[in-house]
Scaffold this motif. Structure first.
Motif, PDB file in Angstrom:
ATOM      1  N   LEU A 117       0.965  -1.167   0.149  1.00  0.00           N
ATOM      2  CA  LEU A 117       0.075  -0.006   0.219  1.00  0.00           C
ATOM      3  C   LEU A 117       0.745   1.219   0.052  1.00  0.00           C
ATOM      4  O   LEU A 117       0.325   2.158   0.259  1.00  0.00           O
ATOM      5  CB  LEU A 117      -0.807  -0.030   1.132  1.00  0.00           C
ATOM      6  CG  LEU A 117      -2.137  -1.056   1.163  1.00  0.00           C
ATOM      7  CD1 LEU A 117      -2.623  -1.126   2.669  1.00  0.00           C
ATOM      8  CD2 LEU A 117      -3.104  -0.629   0.072  1.00  0.00           C
ATOM      9  N   ALA A 118       2.210   1.044  -0.314  1.00  0.00           N
ATOM     10  CA  ALA A 118       3.227   2.139  -0.206  1.00  0.00           C
ATOM     11  C   ALA A 118       2.488   3.150  -1.124  1.00  0.00           C
ATOM     12  O   ALA A 118       2.698   4.309  -0.752  1.00  0.00           O
ATOM     13  CB  ALA A 118       4.738   1.508  -0.658  1.00  0.00           C
ATOM     14  N   ILE A 119       2.236   3.045  -2.247  1.00  0.00           N
ATOM     15  CA  ILE A 119       1.818   3.915  -3.182  1.00  0.00           C
ATOM     16  C   ILE A 119       0.748   4.949  -2.741  1.00  0.00           C
ATOM     17  O   ILE A 119       0.723   6.221  -2.699  1.00  0.00           O
ATOM     18  CB  ILE A 119       1.592   3.663  -4.674  1.00  0.00           C
ATOM     19  CG1 ILE A 119       3.001   2.996  -5.184  1.00  0.00           C
ATOM     20  CG2 ILE A 119       0.874   4.628  -5.696  1.00  0.00           C
ATOM     21  CD1 ILE A 119       2.714   1.927  -6.480  1.00  0.00           C
ATOM     22  N   VAL A 121      -0.182   5.315   0.393  1.00  0.00           N
ATOM     23  CA  VAL A 121       0.307   6.132   1.290  1.00  0.00           C
ATOM     24  C   VAL A 121       0.934   7.451   1.028  1.00  0.00           C
ATOM     25  O   VAL A 121       0.635   8.438   1.467  1.00  0.00           O
ATOM     26  CB  VAL A 121       1.372   5.217   2.395  1.00  0.00           C
ATOM     27  CG1 VAL A 121       1.784   6.110   3.356  1.00  0.00           C
ATOM     28  CG2 VAL A 121       0.495   4.170   3.064  1.00  0.00           C
ATOM     29  N   ARG A 122       1.879   7.063   0.235  1.00  0.00           N
ATOM     30  CA  ARG A 122       2.549   8.264  -0.582  1.00  0.00           C
ATOM     31  C   ARG A 122       1.847   9.529  -1.211  1.00  0.00           C
ATOM     32  O   ARG A 122       1.766  10.576  -0.965  1.00  0.00           O
ATOM     33  CB  ARG A 122       3.567   7.658  -1.630  1.00  0.00           C
ATOM     34  CG  ARG A 122       4.115   9.137  -2.488  1.00  0.00           C
ATOM     35  CD  ARG A 122       5.112   9.770  -1.635  1.00  0.00           C
ATOM     36  NE  ARG A 122       6.367   9.119  -1.467  1.00  0.00           N
ATOM     37  CZ  ARG A 122       7.223   9.768  -0.610  1.00  0.00           C
ATOM     38  NH1 ARG A 122       7.078  10.788   0.350  1.00  0.00           N
ATOM     39  NH2 ARG A 122       8.291   9.318  -0.534  1.00  0.00           N
ATOM     40  N   LEU A 125      -0.102  11.157   1.878  1.00  0.00           N
ATOM     41  CA  LEU A 125       0.358  11.700   2.987  1.00  0.00           C
ATOM     42  C   LEU A 125       0.314  13.136   3.054  1.00  0.00           C
ATOM     43  O   LEU A 125       0.529  13.804   4.276  1.00  0.00           O
ATOM     44  CB  LEU A 125       2.025  11.084   2.712  1.00  0.00           C
ATOM     45  CG  LEU A 125       2.850  11.393   4.112  1.00  0.00           C
ATOM     46  CD1 LEU A 125       2.238  10.578   5.194  1.00  0.00           C
ATOM     47  CD2 LEU A 125       4.056  10.732   3.803  1.00  0.00           C
ATOM     48  N   PRO A 133       5.934   8.428   6.979  1.00  0.00           N
ATOM     49  CA  PRO A 133       4.648   7.506   6.547  1.00  0.00           C
ATOM     50  C   PRO A 133       3.748   6.900   7.513  1.00  0.00           C
ATOM     51  O   PRO A 133       2.865   6.500   7.646  1.00  0.00           O
ATOM     52  CB  PRO A 133       5.194   6.847   5.433  1.00  0.00           C
ATOM     53  CG  PRO A 133       6.530   6.905   5.585  1.00  0.00           C
ATOM     54  CD  PRO A 133       6.932   8.088   6.278  1.00  0.00           C
TER      55      PRO A 133
END
Lengths: 312, 107
Positions: A117-119, A121-122, A125, A133
């Motif tokens: 789910l990094a994208i 979150v980015r 943010l 993050p």
């Protein structure tokens, strides 16, 4: 290559210490082994580039858990037990090895692409006003988890207090090490506590944008309080004081109040109006830091054992 | 699905898998409560590390790891500590109670 050799060394040490903790006959040695395990795991977390988790593991997994285990080792008498028959040990060992093997297979045959789910979150943010993050996940996307967690911390303290012997109810936990009054511990406390408080506050503050945060910082503050109590520099408070109880509940109450205000103002429970996200998150973090530090300190202190009005 | 490359994440993933086995072994075979609690926490450490491996493999968008599982682990470590603190207090209280009833038997 050198990095992988270091990882191999850390992994071997962690497994070795874990085996020692399970296998040793001496309960106290097992506790010492577990504290070492917590500290070595911190290195593993750092090598996995999870610095926020490494800080948490160092402060909680290796630190306060160690103190509370040592408290138990003083109060519990060693119990002599016979080893289980060899057949049982082999059978259990094989079954546990099978579970390890199944988990290892999952590790060796990962999904591609790796779920992440990094994208997301980015992307979102910036709307929280935070740079870290993980703070964003804890305070915005998964704020409900964090809110319930703070309630769990408080409930654990209720559980510990409910085990108070009847006579000591309303009293305070005895924390001071009896021989501490003239030993090196008070000196150590006087030197370390001011530094520790500054570091604890810094880690809470910097957590908005860099590794750190309220749980890690609050744990360091709690540790300083525990040290002051153990060195006899201060006494644990009586659990009946309403100001203490207000302090313990302040974090969850502020969190809940801001969360409920989010329903009319931002359209959902625990949602923040975008313009106010950062100040509201800061307000919650400050209240939570104080409550969590106090609660963790009292969890380590344990249930009261000094009858109110009777000084030892 | 293909075999994972041997990197730090895979290595620590295997370590986590072994830790779960060691912890489970201790939980099943120990009679002494405090030792079971320690073994339970060993197992927990292994589970958390497996989360960390999932996070590391989910690195992207400029982050060295997926922040969501990392944040879940931070929550998990704190909750595990609270449960441990409660369990230790229960064990101590039980020991004090046993001691008191032993005293009664001798009198």
């Amino acid at each position: 290559m050198l990095g992988l050799a270091l990882d191999l060394l850390i992994a071997a040490l962690v497994i070795g210490v874990a085996l020692w903790t399970v296998r040793t006959r001496d309960d106290f040695a097992a506790i010492v082994g577990f504290v070492a395990y917590g500290l070595l795991l911190t290195l593993a977390w750092a090598r996995l580039a999870a610095y926020d988790v490494a800080l948490t593991e160092a402060a909680i997994g290796g630190g306060v858990t160690g103190v509370i285990l040592l408290r138990a080792s003083i109060r519990l008498k060693p119990v002599a037990t016979a080893r289980k028959p060899i057949g049982a040990r082999i059978l259990v060992g094989l079954l546990c090895a099978a579970i390890s093997a199944a988990l290892a297979a999952v590790v060796l045959l990962p999904m591609t692409p790796a779920p992440s789910l990094a994208i997301e979150v980015r992307t979102h943010l910036a709307s929280t006003g935070l740079g870290n993050p993980i703070a964003g996940v804890l305070m915005a996307y998964r704020a409900l988890d964090t809110f319930l967690e703070t309630v769990v911390v408080l409930l654990a303290l209720f559980g510990v207090w409910s085990l108070t012997p009847d006579a000591a109810w309303g009293g305070r936990p005895a924390m001071a090490v009896p021989a501490a009054a003239f030993g090196p511990l008070p000196l150590f406390g006087r030197l370390l506590i001011p530094v520790g408080i500054v570091i604890g506050v810094y880690i809470v503050w910097v957590g908005a944008d860099a590794p750190g945060g309220k749980f890690q910082g609050a744990t360091i503050l709690a540790a300083m309080w525990i040290l002051a109590m153990m060195a006899g520099l201060t006494q644990a408070p009586s659990i009946g004081r309403w100001r203490l109880r207000l302090l313990l509940a302040a974090g969850p109450i502020v969190f809940l109040a801001i969360g409920l205000a989010g329903i009319p103002l931002a359209g959902a429970f625990l949602a923040y109006p975008e313009a106010l996200a950062k100040p509201l998150i800061l307000l919650i973090e400050v209240a939570l830091t104080l409550s969590i530090a106090a609660t963790l300190g009292l969890l380590v202190a344990g249930p009261p054992d000094v009858t109110p009005g009777v000084e030892p | 699905m293909s075999l994972a490359t041997l990197d730090a994440a895979t290595l620590y993933g295997l370590m986590g898998a072994v830790l779960v086995g060691i912890g489970l072994y201790g939980i099943v075979l120990h009679d002494v409560f405090i030792r079971r609690l320690l073994a339970f926490n060993l197992l927990g450490g292994g589970v958390f590390i497996l989360f960390g491996v999932i996070a590391r493999r989910g690195a992207g968008a400029g982050f060295p790891g997926d922040p969501v599982p990392q944040a879940l682990v931070i929550t998990g470590v704190v909750v595990a500590f609270c449960a441990t603190a409660l369990a230790i207090t229960l064990i101590e209280r039980l020991a004090a109670k046993d001691e008191a009833s032993d005293g009664d038997d001798h009198s």
